[in-house]
Design a protein around this motif. Structure first.
Motif, PDB file in Angstrom:
ATOM      1  N   PHE A  86       0.952  -1.459  -0.221  1.00 40.25           N
ATOM      2  CA  PHE A  86      -0.410  -0.443   0.130  1.00 40.25           C
ATOM      3  C   PHE A  86       1.006   1.821   0.142  1.00 40.25           C
ATOM      4  CE2 PHE A  86      -3.532  -2.052   1.636  1.00 40.25           C
ATOM      5  CZ  PHE A  86      -4.512  -2.663   0.688  1.00 40.25           C
ATOM      6  N   TRP A  87       2.091   1.483   0.779  1.00 37.85           N
ATOM      7  CA  TRP A  87       2.510   2.360   1.071  1.00 37.85           C
ATOM      8  C   TRP A  87       3.485   2.864  -0.602  1.00 37.85           C
ATOM      9  CZ3 TRP A  87       2.230   7.092   3.704  1.00 37.85           C
ATOM     10  CH2 TRP A  87       1.944   5.951   4.424  1.00 37.85           C
ATOM     11  N   ILE A  88       3.962   1.426  -1.235  1.00 35.28           N
ATOM     12  CA  ILE A  88       4.666   1.887  -2.566  1.00 35.28           C
ATOM     13  C   ILE A  88       3.385   2.889  -3.296  1.00 35.28           C
ATOM     14  CG2 ILE A  88       5.389   0.278  -4.738  1.00 35.28           C
ATOM     15  CD1 ILE A  88       6.166  -1.918  -2.958  1.00 35.28           C
ATOM     16  N   LEU A  89       2.068   2.486  -3.584  1.00 40.69           N
ATOM     17  CA  LEU A  89       1.634   2.883  -4.001  1.00 40.69           C
ATOM     18  C   LEU A  89       1.464   4.029  -3.669  1.00 40.69           C
ATOM     19  CD1 LEU A  89      -0.865   2.603  -6.739  1.00 40.69           C
ATOM     20  CD2 LEU A  89      -2.813   1.993  -4.546  1.00 40.69           C
ATOM     21  N   SER A  90       1.387   4.715  -2.790  1.00 46.59           N
ATOM     22  CA  SER A  90       0.215   5.623  -2.218  1.00 46.59           C
ATOM     23  C   SER A  90       1.771   6.573  -2.232  1.00 46.59           C
ATOM     24  CB  SER A  90       0.985   5.726  -0.507  1.00 46.59           C
ATOM     25  OG  SER A  90      -0.199   4.997   0.083  1.00 46.59           O
ATOM     26  N   VAL A  91       3.048   6.277  -2.076  1.00 46.74           N
ATOM     27  CA  VAL A  91       4.504   7.114  -2.829  1.00 46.74           C
ATOM     28  C   VAL A  91       3.676   7.211  -4.172  1.00 46.74           C
ATOM     29  CG1 VAL A  91       7.196   6.667  -3.305  1.00 46.74           C
ATOM     30  CG2 VAL A  91       5.724   5.839  -1.428  1.00 46.74           C
ATOM     31  N   TRP A  92       3.689   6.551  -5.225  1.00 47.73           N
ATOM     32  CA  TRP A  92       3.705   6.193  -6.672  1.00 47.73           C
ATOM     33  C   TRP A  92       3.126   7.740  -6.673  1.00 47.73           C
ATOM     34  CZ3 TRP A  92      -0.301   6.394  -9.695  1.00 47.73           C
ATOM     35  CH2 TRP A  92      -0.213   6.385 -10.983  1.00 47.73           C
ATOM     36  N   VAL A  93       1.578   7.260  -6.376  1.00 50.28           N
ATOM     37  CA  VAL A  93       0.175   9.093  -6.137  1.00 50.28           C
ATOM     38  C   VAL A  93       0.916   9.972  -6.096  1.00 50.28           C
ATOM     39  CG1 VAL A  93      -1.574   9.236  -5.438  1.00 50.28           C
ATOM     40  CG2 VAL A  93      -1.295   7.142  -5.825  1.00 50.28           C
ATOM     41  N   PHE A  94       1.780  10.197  -4.649  1.00 49.40           N
ATOM     42  CA  PHE A  94       2.164  11.557  -4.558  1.00 49.40           C
ATOM     43  C   PHE A  94       3.594  12.403  -5.058  1.00 49.40           C
ATOM     44  CE2 PHE A  94       6.163  13.093  -2.504  1.00 49.40           C
ATOM     45  CZ  PHE A  94       5.122  14.332  -1.123  1.00 49.40           C
ATOM     46  N   PHE A  95       4.307  11.350  -6.423  1.00 54.98           N
ATOM     47  CA  PHE A  95       5.244  11.370  -7.572  1.00 54.98           C
ATOM     48  C   PHE A  95       4.587  12.125  -8.263  1.00 54.98           C
ATOM     49  CE2 PHE A  95       8.306  10.094  -4.164  1.00 54.98           C
ATOM     50  CZ  PHE A  95       8.927  11.497  -4.111  1.00 54.98           C
ATOM     51  N   GLN A  96       3.580  10.913  -8.693  1.00 61.54           N
ATOM     52  CA  GLN A  96       2.827  11.357  -9.722  1.00 61.54           C
ATOM     53  C   GLN A  96       2.175  12.672  -9.571  1.00 61.54           C
ATOM     54  OE1 GLN A  96      -1.461  10.872 -10.137  1.00 61.54           O
ATOM     55  NE2 GLN A  96      -1.057  10.692 -12.116  1.00 61.54           N
ATOM     56  N   ALA A  97       1.535  13.115  -8.627  1.00 61.65           N
ATOM     57  CA  ALA A  97       0.824  14.144  -8.901  1.00 61.65           C
ATOM     58  C   ALA A  97       1.749  15.045  -8.487  1.00 61.65           C
ATOM     59  CB  ALA A  97      -0.056  13.951  -7.243  1.00 61.65           C
ATOM     60  N   ALA A 143      11.648   3.409  -4.574  1.00 58.43           N
ATOM     61  CA  ALA A 143      11.958   4.592  -5.180  1.00 58.43           C
ATOM     62  C   ALA A 143      11.889   4.089  -6.731  1.00 58.43           C
ATOM     63  CB  ALA A 143      13.874   4.555  -4.591  1.00 58.43           C
ATOM     64  N   GLY A 144      12.114   2.875  -7.124  1.00 61.83           N
ATOM     65  CA  GLY A 144      12.457   2.839  -8.738  1.00 61.83           C
ATOM     66  C   GLY A 144      10.653   2.598  -9.593  1.00 61.83           C
ATOM     67  N   PHE A 145       9.801   2.239  -8.428  1.00 63.28           N
ATOM     68  CA  PHE A 145       7.879   2.315  -9.251  1.00 63.28           C
ATOM     69  C   PHE A 145       7.355   3.559  -8.580  1.00 63.28           C
ATOM     70  CE2 PHE A 145       3.597   1.514  -8.593  1.00 63.28           C
ATOM     71  CZ  PHE A 145       3.381   1.110 -10.061  1.00 63.28           C
ATOM     72  N   GLY A 146       7.799   3.547  -6.900  1.00 68.39           N
ATOM     73  CA  GLY A 146       6.763   4.530  -6.504  1.00 68.39           C
ATOM     74  C   GLY A 146       7.824   5.782  -6.649  1.00 68.39           C
ATOM     75  N   VAL A 147       8.622   6.556  -6.999  1.00 73.14           N
ATOM     76  CA  VAL A 147       9.234   8.016  -6.635  1.00 73.14           C
ATOM     77  C   VAL A 147       9.455   7.350  -8.909  1.00 73.14           C
ATOM     78  CG1 VAL A 147      11.298   9.074  -6.846  1.00 73.14           C
ATOM     79  CG2 VAL A 147      10.627   7.773  -5.022  1.00 73.14           C
ATOM     80  N   LEU A 148      10.801   6.666  -9.358  1.00 74.83           N
ATOM     81  CA  LEU A 148      10.457   6.822 -10.679  1.00 74.83           C
ATOM     82  C   LEU A 148       9.303   6.837 -11.853  1.00 74.83           C
ATOM     83  CD1 LEU A 148      14.189   5.666 -11.132  1.00 74.83           C
ATOM     84  CD2 LEU A 148      13.180   7.946 -10.958  1.00 74.83           C
ATOM     85  N   GLY A 149       8.482   5.699 -11.371  1.00 74.40           N
ATOM     86  CA  GLY A 149       6.962   5.262 -12.104  1.00 74.40           C
ATOM     87  C   GLY A 149       6.282   6.620 -11.859  1.00 74.40           C
ATOM     88  N   GLY A 150       6.377   7.196 -10.535  1.00 80.84           N
ATOM     89  CA  GLY A 150       4.679   8.005 -10.258  1.00 80.84           C
ATOM     90  C   GLY A 150       5.822   9.054 -10.695  1.00 80.84           C
ATOM     91  N   VAL A 151       6.367   9.802 -11.099  1.00 79.64           N
ATOM     92  CA  VAL A 151       7.231  10.822 -11.598  1.00 79.64           C
ATOM     93  C   VAL A 151       6.750  10.758 -13.589  1.00 79.64           C
ATOM     94  CG1 VAL A 151       9.081  12.780 -12.794  1.00 79.64           C
ATOM     95  CG2 VAL A 151       8.767  11.824 -10.309  1.00 79.64           C
ATOM     96  N   GLY A 152       7.056   9.583 -13.829  1.00 74.90           N
ATOM     97  CA  GLY A 152       6.783   9.379 -15.076  1.00 74.90           C
ATOM     98  C   GLY A 152       5.668   9.617 -15.449  1.00 74.90           C
TER      99      GLY A 152
END
Length: 471
Positions: A86-97, A143-152
């Motif tokens: 759940f936190w992986i997805l939450s970090v993804w959402v944080f950086f995606q937005a 770091a990979g999916f949450g941060v980089l994937g979210g930014v992308g």
């Protein structure tokens, strides 16, 4: 020599046109650039700037909307806990937005073109899926999916939404909703793939293949991306006298153009942009909660994998189709009443999903999954269309980036804190809280109004427009 992706530059292989335009000013002092057709700027119809962003949005949708269906396999493969996923997805959402605002700032200063934003986003999404499939340590996955994937994903999302709004300033509701819908139902094949053909024996190959698929499709779409010139308005529509097709006249009557081109600081001072940010925090949090917990809740109450997968598949399809329908409807009802309607539906749907699960009624569960899917995404195109409606198109990438950044906060309480709420109060308490937050947001949305203009529906044409010819 003009850059191939500069505004006003035809696509490669098309003949250059001598483009002429004039600038007219309405009674508020807002300038419109008219006279250039989409074909003179692009070399073809602007409709392509609906379909290309739509395809790109479908490609990146798997990152958010299919993650909940893949989390069990990932947990078993990497020995992660429920909170970890759940936190992986939450970090993804944080950086995606969160990337929407800096990306908008760079785009409006000419430091990042729409095409390059899409290229960078596609590459980062690929890295995100590679990290999810090959990183056994949860921190590397974050770091990979949450941060980089979210930014992308955020770069692709923001670029697509802003681009379609620029090309259809006279009727952006339906077009924005259609493009935004791809971000939901594009994940449906992956949802069923993750529920039926995704296990600890093949998860790496599947995730790697999805990453490559996203990279290729987004990069191909990116090659054709262009932005129109600032203040551009379609040549066959009069922005001052509202002449043109009946559907355009209705859309402008219900959703008048912004009174001026507001800079981000000016938009913040109106109070409307901060209010929109708060509303995004609340509504997106409820939406993310539903996306994250609907499948686990279905399994918790004893529904089989078919119902669990179907409920999420229904949510994604209706989520996406609902965005397009609501965008179209807002061109006829008006953006604000349509937004309030959607937020109310979102709140009531949370109560319905909980009730159907509690009484173990699979048919009702699927019905309320349908309703929840409709409400969970339809507010996004409303905020995307409201932002240029209220503050103009010239600074929309930044202004919408500010409004949409509310999702980075909602990602925390919708996913991670949602898991905490489930652990503390069970699904009953978590779903009741989510529904209450949505209904409160609907009440707050009543305060929205177009800055700098009386609260009225009609556009008052300028009887003496100023016109400047240019070539």
């Amino acid at each position: 020599m003009a850059r191939p992706d500069a505004p006003g530059t035809p696509l490669a292989g098309t003949a250059a046109h001598a483009v002429g335009y004039r600038e007219v000013t309405d009674h508020n002092g807002r300038v419109y650039r008219v006279g250039e057709t989409d074909r003179e700027i692009l070399g073809h119809s602007r409709k392509i700037m609906v379909y290309l962003p739509w395809l790109a949005m479908m490609a990146i949708s798997v990152s958010e909307y299919a993650f909940g269906s893949a989390e069990d396999t990932l947990s078993h493969a990497h020995h992660w806990s429920r909170s970890d996923t759940f936190w992986i997805l939450s970090v993804w959402v944080f950086f995606q937005a969160g990337v929407a605002f800096p990306a908008g700032w760079l785009r409006e200063r000419g430091l990042l073109t729409a095409r390059n934003a899409m290229y960078i986003g596609a590459g980062l999404v690929l890295l995100g899926f590679l990290a999810l499939s090959h990183a056994t340590d949860v921190l590397w996955a974050v770091a990979g999916f949450g941060v980089l994937g979210g930014v992308g994903s955020g770069l692709v999302y923001a670029t697509c939404i802003n681009s379609v709004g620029k090309w259809f300033p006279e009727r952006r509701g339906g077009k924005t909703g259609f493009v935004n819908g791809g971000f939901a139902y594009g994940a449906v094949p992956s949802i069923f793939l993750f529920n039926y053909s995704f296990d600890t024996g093949n998860y790496r190959q599947v995730l790697d293949a999805i990453g490559v698929y996203v990279l290729v499709l987004v990069a191909v779409c990116a090659w054709f991306f262009r932005d129109p010139p600032k203040n551009w308005w379609p040549a066959d529509h009069d922005p001052l006298r509202r002449t043109g097709p009946a559907k355009t006249v209705t859309a402008l009557d219900k959703n008048p153009p912004a009174t001026k081109q507001y800079t981000p600081m000016e938009a913040m001072r109106t109070g409307m942009l901060p209010l929109m940010w708060v509303l995004v925090v609340m509504t997106a949090g409820v939406s993310i909660f539903g996306i994250s917990f609907q499948v686990p809740f279905a399994k918790e109450v004893g529904f089989g994998p078919l119902v669990a997968a179907s409920s999420m598949g229904i949510m994604s399809v209706i989520n996406g189709v609902g965005r397009g329908c609501i965008g179209w409807l807002s061109d006829r009802w008006g953006r604000k009443p349509t937004l309030i309607f959607v937020i109310v539906v979102l709140g009531l749907a949370q109560f319905g999903v909980l009730w159907a699960g509690t009484i173990h009624n699979q048919a009702l569960f699927l019905v309320f999954a349908f309703v929840s899917g409709f409400g969970s995404g339809a507010f996004y195109p409303m905020f995307a269309a409201l932002t240029p409606d209220y503050f103009g198109e010239n600074h929309n990438a930044t202004n919408y980036g500010i409004a949409y950044s509310g999702k980075l906060v909602s990602g925390l309480f919708g996913g991670g804190l949602g898991a905490t709420a489930v652990d503390a109060w069970g699904y009953d308490g978590a779903y009741l809280l989510a529904g209450g937050i949505s209904l409160l947001a609907a009440l707050m949305a009543l305060a929205l109004h177009r800055p700098g203009a009386p609260r009225r529906r009609k556009i008052v044409p300028n009887p003496h427009p100023i016109s400047r010819e240019a070539t």
